[in-house]
Each structure stands twice: as structure tokens, then as C-alpha cells.
Design a protein around this motif. Structure first.
Motif, short mmCIF file in Angstrom:
data_model
loop_
_atom_site.label_atom_id
_atom_site.label_comp_id
_atom_site.label_asym_id
_atom_site.label_seq_id
_atom_site.Cartn_x
_atom_site.Cartn_y
_atom_site.Cartn_z
N GLY A 196 0.86 -1.18 0.00
CA GLY A 196 0.00 0.00 0.00
C GLY A 196 0.90 1.23 0.00
N HIS A 197 0.50 2.24 -0.72
CA HIS A 197 1.32 3.44 -0.86
C HIS A 197 0.72 4.58 -0.04
N PHE A 198 1.52 5.19 0.81
CA PHE A 198 1.10 6.30 1.66
C PHE A 198 1.97 7.51 1.32
N ARG A 199 1.34 8.58 0.87
CA ARG A 199 2.09 9.78 0.48
C ARG A 199 1.68 10.95 1.39
N PHE A 200 2.64 11.44 2.14
CA PHE A 200 2.40 12.50 3.12
C PHE A 200 2.85 13.84 2.57
N GLN A 201 2.01 14.86 2.73
CA GLN A 201 2.39 16.23 2.44
C GLN A 201 2.68 16.91 3.78
N ALA A 211 -6.63 8.43 6.88
CA ALA A 211 -6.03 9.62 6.26
C ALA A 211 -6.35 10.88 7.06
N LEU A 212 -7.58 10.98 7.53
CA LEU A 212 -7.98 12.16 8.30
C LEU A 212 -7.32 12.18 9.68
N ALA A 213 -7.06 11.00 10.24
CA ALA A 213 -6.44 10.93 11.57
C ALA A 213 -5.03 11.51 11.57
N LEU A 214 -4.39 11.54 10.40
CA LEU A 214 -3.00 12.04 10.33
C LEU A 214 -2.92 13.55 10.14
N ARG A 215 -4.02 14.20 9.84
CA ARG A 215 -3.96 15.64 9.63
C ARG A 215 -3.57 16.35 10.93
N GLY A 216 -2.51 17.14 10.84
CA GLY A 216 -2.02 17.86 12.01
C GLY A 216 -1.16 17.04 12.94
N GLU A 217 -0.92 15.77 12.58
CA GLU A 217 -0.09 14.89 13.42
C GLU A 217 1.38 15.01 13.05
N GLU A 267 -2.38 10.86 1.51
CA GLU A 267 -3.12 10.20 0.43
C GLU A 267 -2.73 8.73 0.41
N ILE A 268 -3.74 7.88 0.37
CA ILE A 268 -3.53 6.43 0.45
C ILE A 268 -3.91 5.80 -0.88
N GLU A 269 -3.01 5.00 -1.43
CA GLU A 269 -3.28 4.30 -2.68
C GLU A 269 -3.11 2.80 -2.44
N LEU A 270 -4.15 2.05 -2.76
CA LEU A 270 -4.18 0.61 -2.47
C LEU A 270 -4.44 -0.18 -3.75
N GLY A 271 -4.56 -1.47 -3.60
CA GLY A 271 -4.99 -2.30 -4.72
C GLY A 271 -3.88 -2.86 -5.58
N TYR A 272 -2.65 -2.90 -5.08
CA TYR A 272 -1.54 -3.40 -5.88
C TYR A 272 -1.64 -4.91 -6.12
N GLN A 273 -2.40 -5.61 -5.28
CA GLN A 273 -2.62 -7.03 -5.50
C GLN A 273 -4.10 -7.32 -5.66
N HIS A 274 -4.78 -6.46 -6.37
CA HIS A 274 -6.23 -6.63 -6.58
C HIS A 274 -6.48 -8.01 -7.20
N ARG A 275 -7.27 -8.83 -6.51
CA ARG A 275 -7.40 -10.24 -6.89
C ARG A 275 -8.66 -10.54 -7.69
N GLY A 276 -9.59 -9.60 -7.74
CA GLY A 276 -10.82 -9.86 -8.48
C GLY A 276 -11.70 -10.93 -7.84
N VAL A 277 -11.77 -10.93 -6.50
CA VAL A 277 -12.52 -11.96 -5.79
C VAL A 277 -14.01 -11.92 -6.17
N GLU A 278 -14.57 -10.72 -6.27
CA GLU A 278 -16.01 -10.63 -6.59
C GLU A 278 -16.31 -11.24 -7.95
N LYS A 279 -15.44 -11.01 -8.93
CA LYS A 279 -15.66 -11.59 -10.26
C LYS A 279 -15.48 -13.10 -10.23
#
Length: 494
Positions: free
Chosen positions: A144-149, A467-473, A159-171
Motif C-alpha cells: 500500500g502506498h502512503f504519500r504524506f504532504q 487519512a484524516l487521523a493524520l492531519r495535524g499529526e 493520500e492512500i493508494e491501495l490495490g496493488y494485489q487486486h485479486r478480483g474476488v467478486e468476479k
């Protein structure tokens, strides 16, 4: 009629689900979510029909309505922020664009030719800088990718970016044989196997053209016992991991060992430490003979006593409390607006639990317990919610042991639901997993085969809360905040 009410594990013909014009659909959702405090359970599109599934805890039911959309529709996120993640998913999976969505970026790392926002949020100024974490992490954690400003040590935006191993379980669930589907569901989020298997079972039974007879009392008790052992093992592990993140290694080591005890109890009950292959279409795979109850009860009580000592060491340490208190605050109003659920919601003073709010599974209506809710909305609150849930689950397990003894000889097998489904039907169910509510919605085709299976992990609701919990931290508090939520990567990437 503006919406259709369904009980947990209920179904309805598609033609009976109210299909509103879009403007009316939007106003109904705004009223239910913003004024009546109903929460969004599922929101998805199938064959250009947009389905909304909400939970009404007062009536203990789901509320379902729909609307027809074309290649685009006016985004609902500006009105109902809890839909923002769902609408981004709809766009990336179907190409139907929610026009006016404030941040229309894929929520998973998938190859797509769709237009939309693909760049990262940035800050300007000489003192601003970015810190990137992942997607490759140390150890065995999923990517998972976490990018902090940041400005100095202070985080302004994550900003959180996920899904690098998206498996398509629902399909895969739609295209797989019945014998494989339960395995796929149980591994959707492997630490929540019991919750997922139970939610799937309720939904498929509701869709079946020949639903099973009522589960036997003993099967219901054993399923409830498996679910509570799953909750206990994971909460103990999380509390230990949180202790490790603040360098309190005594409780970290103790909890790691004690979690193993509860997993091994699950293995004794289910034949597998993660409860795999235990919940079946006719009940449960194995009975627990009453002559094993004294051994399991004694083991359980010894492990509970060990955990209480490990927790007290941690709770009495000023250094631990200093790191957790006022760290990663998500105020109640904000948590409610974005649709936080489970531990994250309860730690932000949102009183919710589908064992109580929906019921209709297990023997929970026969048990007495308290839903722990905390008001401080910080990492300490999330730890205390886990401790409170452990306290209540321990009480429930003791009650379940007593129920097992008193129900006497009682088969764990009922009739099975068959593989053929009612045509053009929707069914939905929810189980309170240890992170929060696990939701499973299914739609059948005209020929009685499965057309769509929609799974919603509690993490899907809660990643934005992190993501919101990190604001101001301070950025050094990210590991603590992250672990206090302990959200699922794989549960998000279905």
C-alpha cells in the motif's frame, strides 16, 4: 414507496425494489443518511442500475432503493460524503462517471484508460515536502502506498493508494463453481474468515430457490462461538501490536503468545486456526463434544487471565498512555460524515454493532452485552474499544459454553440450500466482524445463476478515516495511528 425494507439475510425480487428517478433517489438518500442517521452499507451499480443499501438500526433492517443511470450521473458525494469511496469504485469498475465528484481518482492500482484524476495531491512552498511510504513494506505486510504532504514534521495531508494485489474476488465468485465459492469468500480477508463465510451463507440461503430449514440451536451456538473467538484473537493481537509500536515490548510479547492460544482454541473448535471450512450450507462442519468443554473452558480462562495481566501492564504505563492519548483524533462529526464503522466508528463515539442493530444471526438476541463506545476519538480510544469488546466477547463465550452444555444432544446439521437461485432477486446480509460490519449482497440472473456478488469489508469505509487521523499529526505518529485502525489491504481489494 421510496425504499424496501429487508431483514438481515433477506431477499426481494428485483422488480419489487423501488426504482426512483435520480433526483428523488438523491433526496431520499440525503434524508435517510443526513437527517435520520442511517448508515451506508453498500452502494454499487449493476447493468446501469444504481443500488443503495442502508442500515436502519431502529427498525433493525436494511433499506434498499435504486435508480437507473446512463454513462454518467451527477455525483452524490458532494451531498453525502460517505459515498465518496463507493462512487470512485463505481467509476473505475464500470466507467459510469459521477460528474462533479471532488476527487475522482481510482481507489485501486488498476490499469485503466478512463479519464480522471490520477496525480497526487501536492502542496506548494519552499518548506513543503513529500514523504512516500510503500508500496513495498518491510516484513510480510501487503503493499500500500502512503504519500504524506508535510511542513517539517507536521502532516497536512495523507493520500492512500491501495490495490496493488487486486485479486478480483467478486468476479471469481460469479464465475466459480459452488464448491469453490466458500473458499474464495473465506480468503477475501483471511483474518475475518468466519464473518465472511457467515455473511455469504446468509446471502446465498436468501437467494436460494429452496432455502434450508432453520439452523439447529447447536449450530447457531457454535457459529457464534467461532465468531467471538475470531474477534478475541484479533483484538488481542492488535493490542499487542499497538504496544510494540510504542516500544512497550512486554505486553507486545505476551499478547503475541496469547493470540496464538485463542487461534489454537479456534482450531480445536473448527479444525483450522482461522475457522476455514467450518461454516457450511447446512450448519457447521463439526460438533464440539461436551466432554471437551471442560478442557476448552479451562484453557480459555487461563488465557483470559494472562491477557488481563498483559493489558494492565500496558494500561498502567504513563509512557504508553502519553503516546496514545490525543494521537490520531477523528472527531465524531467527521467519522459520521465519512461513514466510519466498527472499531473506528465506536472509538469516535458512534454507537453501532450489527449484532444488535440487525440481529437475525447466531444466538445474539439471547445474550446480554454492551457495545463499547468511547468519546476521545483518538488512538487510545481505539485501544480501549478493543479492550471493551474483548470484555464483552469473553462474557459471551462464557455464556455460549453454558448454552452448549444446556442444549444437550442436538444435531449441528440442517438441510442445505440448493445451488439454484430464485430468478432476478437481490439478497443482502451483514455480520459484525472484528473490524466492523462485513456486508454481502448478491443478485441472481433470470436463469437462476449468480450475476453479482458484492462484498464490503469494514476497511472499505475506514481507510479515509486513517487519512484524516493524520492531519495535524507528527509524521512519526503514523505507525501508531495505522496500527490503531489496523485496516485490511486485501479486504479492500476485492
Amino acid at each position: 414507496m421510496e425504499f424496501l425494507r429487508l431483514k438481515n439475510g433477506g431477499s426481494a425480487a428485483l422488480k419489487d425494489i423501488p426504482q426512483l428517478n435520480f433526483d428523488h433517489f438523491r433526496e431520499v438518500l440525503k434524508e435517510l443518511v443526513l437527517e435520520k442517521n442511517h448508515r451506508v452499507s453498500a452502494f454499487f451499480v449493476e447493468e446501469n442500475i444504481l443500488y443503495a443499501v442502508l442500515i436502519d438500526s431502529r427498525e433493525r433492517c436494511f433499506e434498499v432503493c435504486s435508480t437507473v443511470v446512463g454513462s454518467s450521473y451527477p455525483a452524490l458525494t458532494p451531498h453525502i460524503a460517505a459515498l465518496h469511496w463507493f462512487e470512485r469504485e463505481i467509476y473505475e469498475q464500470s466507467g459510469i462517471e459521477p460528474v462533479g465528484h471532488p476527487w475522482l481518482k481510482p481507489i485501486r492500482f488498476e490499469k485503466s484508460a478512463l479519464p480522471g484524476v490520477t496525480d497526487y495531491f501536492t502542496m506548494q512552498g519552499g518548506a513543503a515536502h513529500e514523504v512516500a511510504v510503500g508500496p513495498v513494506h518491510a516484513g510480510v505486510i501487503e503493499p500500500g502506498h502512503f504519500r504524506f504532504q508535510c511542513m517539517g514534521e507536521d502532516v497536512y495531508f495523507l493520500e492512500i493508494e491501495l490495490g496493488y494485489q487486486h485479486r478480483g474476488v467478486e468476479k471469481m465468485l460469479v464465475n466459480s463453481p459452488d464448491t469453490l465459492r466458500t473458499h474464495l469468500v473465506e480468503t477475501a480477508a483471511g483474518d475475518s474468515s468466519t464473518a465472511y463465510a457467515w455473511a455469504y451463507d446468509l446471502t446465498m440461503n436468501a437467494l436460494s430457490s429452496a432455502p434450508r430449514a432453520e439452523l439447529t440451536e447447536r449450530a447457531q451456538i457454535l457459529r457464534s462461538l467461532a465468531l467471538e473467538l475470531e474477534r478475541i484473537a484479533n483484538h488481542v493481537g492488535d493490542i499487542g501490536a499497538l504496544a510494540g509500536d510504542v516500544a512497550f515490548l512486554t505486553s507486545s510479547a505476551y499478547c503475541g503468545r496469547i493470540r496464538g492460544d485463542f487461534l489454537n482454541m479456534t482450531a480445536l473448535l473448527c479444525g483450522n486456526r482461522f475457522g476455514r471450512n467450518y461454516i457450511t450450507a447446512d450448519g457447521v462442519a463439526y460438533d464440539l463434544p461436551n466432554n471437551k468443554l471442560p478442557f476448552l473452558r479451562d484453557w480459555f480462562e487461563r488465557s483470559v487471565a494472562d491477557f488481563k495481566n498483559a493489558w494492565q501492564l500496558m494500561a498502567d504505563d504513563p509512557g504508553v498512555l502519553d503516546r496514545l492519548e490525543n494521537t490520531g483524533v477523528v472527531p465524531r462529526e467527521l467519522a459520521q460524515v465519512i461513514g466510519a464503522v466498527g472499531v473506528a466508528g465506536r472509538a469516535s463515539n458512534l454507537d453501532m454493532d450489527v449484532r444488535r442493530d440487525l440481529g437475525n444471526f447466531g444466538v445474539y438476541d439471547r445474550l446480554v452485552w454492551h457495545v463499547p463506545v468511547k468519546k476521545s476519538c483518538d488512538a487510545l480510544a481505539r485501544a480501549k474499544v478493543r479492550r471493551g469488546e474483548l470484555r464483552e466477547s469473553i462474557r459471551m463465550v462464557r455464556a455460549l459454553f453454558t448454552l452448549l452444555e444446556s442444549c444437550g444432544v442436538n444435531s449441528v446439521k440442517s438441510t442445505e440450500w440448493n445451488g439454484r437461485l430464485k430468478p432476478e432477486t437481490l439478497a443482502v446480509s451483514a455480520i459484525e466482524g472484528w473490524r466492523g460490519e462485513v456486508v454481502c449482497a448478491g443478485i441472481s440472473r433470470k436463469d437462476g445463476t449468480l450475476q453479482r456478488m458484492k462484498l464490503i469489508d469494514p476497511s472499505f469505509h475506514n481507510w479515509f478515516a486513517l487519512a484524516l487521523a493524520l492531519r495535524g499529526e507528527q509524521i512519526s505518529n503514523f505507525p501508531i495511528c495505522n496500527k490503531s485502525f489496523n485496516l485490511s489491504y486485501c479486504g479492500h481489494d476485492l
